[in-house]
Design a protein around this motif. Structure first.
Motif, PDB file in Angstrom:
ATOM      1  N   HIS A   1      38.961  -6.126  -2.977  1.00 14.46           N
ATOM      2  CA  HIS A   1      39.977  -5.133  -3.361  1.00 14.46           C
ATOM      3  C   HIS A   1      39.241  -3.812  -3.554  1.00 14.46           C
ATOM      4  O   HIS A   1      38.185  -3.795  -4.196  1.00 14.46           O
ATOM      5  CB  HIS A   1      40.672  -5.568  -4.659  1.00 14.46           C
TER       6      HIS A   1
ATOM      7  N   SER B   1      44.477  -2.501  -9.534  1.00 15.60           N
ATOM      8  CA  SER B   1      45.274  -3.593  -8.958  1.00 15.60           C
ATOM      9  C   SER B   1      46.297  -4.119  -9.949  1.00 15.60           C
ATOM     10  O   SER B   1      46.049  -4.153 -11.155  1.00 15.60           O
ATOM     11  CB  SER B   1      44.323  -4.723  -8.554  1.00 15.60           C
TER      12      SER B   1
ATOM     13  N   ILE C   1      48.211  -7.287  -8.979  1.00 25.07           N
ATOM     14  CA  ILE C   1      48.200  -8.743  -8.860  1.00 25.07           C
ATOM     15  C   ILE C   1      46.799  -9.323  -8.688  1.00 25.07           C
ATOM     16  O   ILE C   1      46.451 -10.325  -9.311  1.00 25.07           O
ATOM     17  CB  ILE C   1      49.148  -9.228  -7.722  1.00 25.07           C
ATOM     18  N   ASN C   2      45.959  -8.695  -7.863  1.00 26.57           N
ATOM     19  CA  ASN C   2      44.635  -9.296  -7.615  1.00 26.57           C
ATOM     20  C   ASN C   2      43.752  -9.290  -8.860  1.00 26.57           C
ATOM     21  O   ASN C   2      42.912 -10.167  -9.037  1.00 26.57           O
ATOM     22  CB  ASN C   2      43.965  -8.619  -6.419  1.00 26.57           C
TER      23      ASN C   2
ATOM     24  N   PRO D   1      44.286  -8.186  -1.105  1.00 28.84           N
ATOM     25  CA  PRO D   1      45.622  -7.670  -0.839  1.00 28.84           C
ATOM     26  C   PRO D   1      45.732  -7.431   0.665  1.00 28.84           C
ATOM     27  O   PRO D   1      44.756  -6.996   1.297  1.00 28.84           O
ATOM     28  CB  PRO D   1      45.636  -6.346  -1.621  1.00 28.84           C
ATOM     29  N   PHE D   2      46.878  -7.720   1.227  1.00 28.34           N
ATOM     30  CA  PHE D   2      47.079  -7.544   2.663  1.00 28.34           C
ATOM     31  C   PHE D   2      47.177  -6.049   2.963  1.00 28.34           C
ATOM     32  O   PHE D   2      48.048  -5.352   2.433  1.00 28.34           O
ATOM     33  CB  PHE D   2      48.386  -8.250   3.053  1.00 28.34           C
TER      34      PHE D   2
ATOM     35  N   TRP E   1      47.319  -3.378   6.134  1.00 31.82           N
ATOM     36  CA  TRP E   1      47.513  -3.237   7.582  1.00 31.82           C
ATOM     37  C   TRP E   1      47.276  -4.573   8.300  1.00 31.82           C
ATOM     38  O   TRP E   1      46.515  -4.677   9.232  1.00 31.82           O
ATOM     39  CB  TRP E   1      46.668  -2.088   8.167  1.00 31.82           C
ATOM     40  N   TYR E   2      47.965  -5.600   7.767  1.00 30.34           N
ATOM     41  CA  TYR E   2      47.989  -6.932   8.384  1.00 30.34           C
ATOM     42  C   TYR E   2      46.612  -7.585   8.450  1.00 30.34           C
ATOM     43  O   TYR E   2      46.362  -8.453   9.276  1.00 30.34           O
ATOM     44  CB  TYR E   2      48.664  -6.866   9.779  1.00 30.34           C
TER      45      TYR E   2
ATOM     46  N   SER F   1      47.822 -11.328  -1.311  1.00 22.98           N
ATOM     47  CA  SER F   1      49.063 -10.728  -1.824  1.00 22.98           C
ATOM     48  C   SER F   1      49.580  -9.763  -0.774  1.00 22.98           C
ATOM     49  O   SER F   1      48.798  -9.084  -0.106  1.00 22.98           O
ATOM     50  CB  SER F   1      48.791  -9.971  -3.134  1.00 22.98           C
TER      51      SER F   1
ATOM     52  N   GLY G   1      55.129  -6.578   1.421  1.00 22.57           N
ATOM     53  CA  GLY G   1      56.375  -6.976   2.082  1.00 22.57           C
ATOM     54  C   GLY G   1      56.915  -8.288   1.534  1.00 22.57           C
ATOM     55  O   GLY G   1      56.145  -9.149   1.108  1.00 22.57           O
TER      56      GLY G   1
ATOM     57  N   ALA H   1      54.107  -5.582  -4.318  1.00 25.07           N
ATOM     58  CA  ALA H   1      54.053  -4.137  -4.585  1.00 25.07           C
ATOM     59  C   ALA H   1      55.142  -3.718  -5.568  1.00 25.07           C
ATOM     60  O   ALA H   1      54.945  -2.801  -6.365  1.00 25.07           O
ATOM     61  CB  ALA H   1      54.172  -3.355  -3.285  1.00 25.07           C
TER      62      ALA H   1
HETATM   63  C1  LIG Z   1      46.335   0.733   2.698  1.00 24.27           C
HETATM   64  C2  LIG Z   1      47.420  -0.268   2.402  1.00 24.27           C
HETATM   65  C3  LIG Z   1      47.884  -1.060   3.423  1.00 24.27           C
HETATM   66  C4  LIG Z   1      48.872  -2.024   3.162  1.00 24.27           C
HETATM   67  N1  LIG Z   1      49.303  -2.818   4.196  1.00 24.27           N
HETATM   68  C5  LIG Z   1      50.229  -3.778   3.946  1.00 24.27           C
HETATM   69  C6  LIG Z   1      50.654  -4.653   4.994  1.00 24.27           C
HETATM   70  O1  LIG Z   1      50.190  -4.588   6.141  1.00 24.27           O
HETATM   71  N2  LIG Z   1      51.598  -5.578   4.694  1.00 24.27           N
HETATM   72  C7  LIG Z   1      52.125  -5.706   3.433  1.00 24.27           C
HETATM   73  O2  LIG Z   1      52.973  -6.589   3.233  1.00 24.27           O
HETATM   74  N3  LIG Z   1      51.702  -4.916   2.417  1.00 24.27           N
HETATM   75  C8  LIG Z   1      50.775  -3.959   2.644  1.00 24.27           C
HETATM   76  N4  LIG Z   1      50.337  -3.167   1.612  1.00 24.27           N
HETATM   77  C9  LIG Z   1      50.811  -3.452   0.231  1.00 24.27           C
HETATM   78  C10 LIG Z   1      49.775  -4.275  -0.530  1.00 24.27           C
HETATM   79  O3  LIG Z   1      49.485  -5.489   0.157  1.00 24.27           O
HETATM   80  C11 LIG Z   1      50.258  -4.618  -1.927  1.00 24.27           C
HETATM   81  O4  LIG Z   1      50.575  -3.448  -2.615  1.00 24.27           O
HETATM   82  C12 LIG Z   1      49.127  -5.387  -2.611  1.00 24.27           C
HETATM   83  O5  LIG Z   1      49.147  -6.731  -2.122  1.00 24.27           O
HETATM   84  C13 LIG Z   1      49.182  -5.367  -4.097  1.00 24.27           C
HETATM   85  O6  LIG Z   1      47.921  -5.867  -4.554  1.00 24.27           O
HETATM   86  P1  LIG Z   1      47.214  -5.238  -5.857  1.00 24.27           P
HETATM   87  O7  LIG Z   1      48.283  -5.123  -6.941  1.00 24.27           O
HETATM   88  O8  LIG Z   1      46.178  -6.210  -6.214  1.00 24.27           O
HETATM   89  O9  LIG Z   1      46.677  -3.894  -5.465  1.00 24.27           O
HETATM   90  C14 LIG Z   1      49.386  -2.186   1.851  1.00 24.27           C
HETATM   91  C15 LIG Z   1      48.898  -1.359   0.823  1.00 24.27           C
HETATM   92  C16 LIG Z   1      47.941  -0.410   1.091  1.00 24.27           C
HETATM   93  C17 LIG Z   1      47.441   0.447  -0.042  1.00 24.27           C
END
Ligand SMILES: Cc1cc2nc3c(=O)[nH]c(=O)nc-3n(C[C@H](O)[C@H](O)[C@H](O)COP(=O)(O)O)c2cc1C
Length: 200
Positions: A9, A15, A17-18, A66-67, A69-70, A107, A110, A153
């Motif tokens: 991360h 963060s 969730i992570n 965290p996911f 850009w796929y 995580s 979407g 998110a």
């Molecule tokens: C640069 C970036 C790219 C992301 N790409 C995706 C994605 O491809 N698909 C998706 O479902 N969420 C995407 N997200 C949302 C994050 O996956 C989501 O906010 C994250 O899992 C939350 O984790 P955290 O609370 O630990 O930061 C993206 C977020 C960021 C900042």
């Protein structure tokens, strides 16, 4: 069973969730957690021998991210490029990870229904995670079912917290190996053939 969790991360401090998962896993028995961003620093540079020794000291390897850009944040790719090296993870003599278990803990922003054919993300997580599955295959590790939490998110605190027990149960389940699951079903069937219709 000793589990190594490699967390990728960019800033666990920010963060939602992570960080929760990282903290819960850090408190779990027989689990070692590693925040790759802190360890690799600004240049994503890893002590390859130390990282490889840690892999060898554990039975189950987990990539947590965290996911983005796929895929995963870039620090994980940097770690893979450096640590899963020729002669260690692949190539002649490079079967050091063979026999270990591997899974991803992911995580997404979407929602779950977007990760299906016909959903706005079109493809299932199993399809997006194929590079990790094949990395496990090539290195001789057993690929285990991923744990994915969707809609993170916008989830409220209660929904974030609710993922923790399920995540811990999944990651510490000693019988995640599909061969073990299948053997258990076969044993139950051998003991009571009347259950055959229920599991086929
Ligand atoms: C640069 C970036 C790219 C992301 N790409 C995706 C994605 O491809 N698909 C998706 O479902 N969420 C995407 N997200 C949302 C994050 O996956 C989501 O906010 C994250 O899992 C939350 O984790 P955290 O609370 O630990 O930061 C993206 C977020 C960021 C900042």
């Amino acid at each position: 069973m000793k589990t190594l969790v490699l967390t990728a991360h960019p800033d666990l401090g920010k963060s939602r969730i992570n960080r929760l998962w990282f903290d819960a896993l850090s408190d779990a028995e027989s689990v070692t957690t590693r925040d790759l961003t802190t360890i690799g620093g600004a240049t994503f540079t890893f002590d390859i021998e130390a990282e490889q020794a840690l892999l060898l000291a554990h039975d189950r390897i987990v990539f947590q991210f965290p996911f983005y850009w796929y895929s995963a944040p870039p620090v994980l790719k940097a770690w893979m490029d450096q640590v899963l090296s020729y002669g260690f993870a692949y190539g002649p003599g490079g079967h050091k990870l063979a026999g270990r278990e591997f899974l991803t803990l992911v995580s997404t922003g979407g929602p779950a229904d977007s990760y299906h054919a016909g959903g706005y993300n079109n493809y299932a997580m199993d399809e997006f995670l194929k590079p990790f599955q094949q990395t496990a295959n090539l290195t001789g590790m057993t690929y285990l079912r991923p744990f994915v939490a969707h809609g993170m998110a916008v989830a409220d605190a209660a929904k974030l917290e609710a993922t923790v027990p399920d995540m811990l149960a999944h990651l510490t389940d000693p019988a995640l190996d599909p061969k073990i699951k299948q053997a258990r079903i076969n044993k139950a069937l051998a003991e009571d053939p009347s259950k055959a219709a229920a599991v086929s």
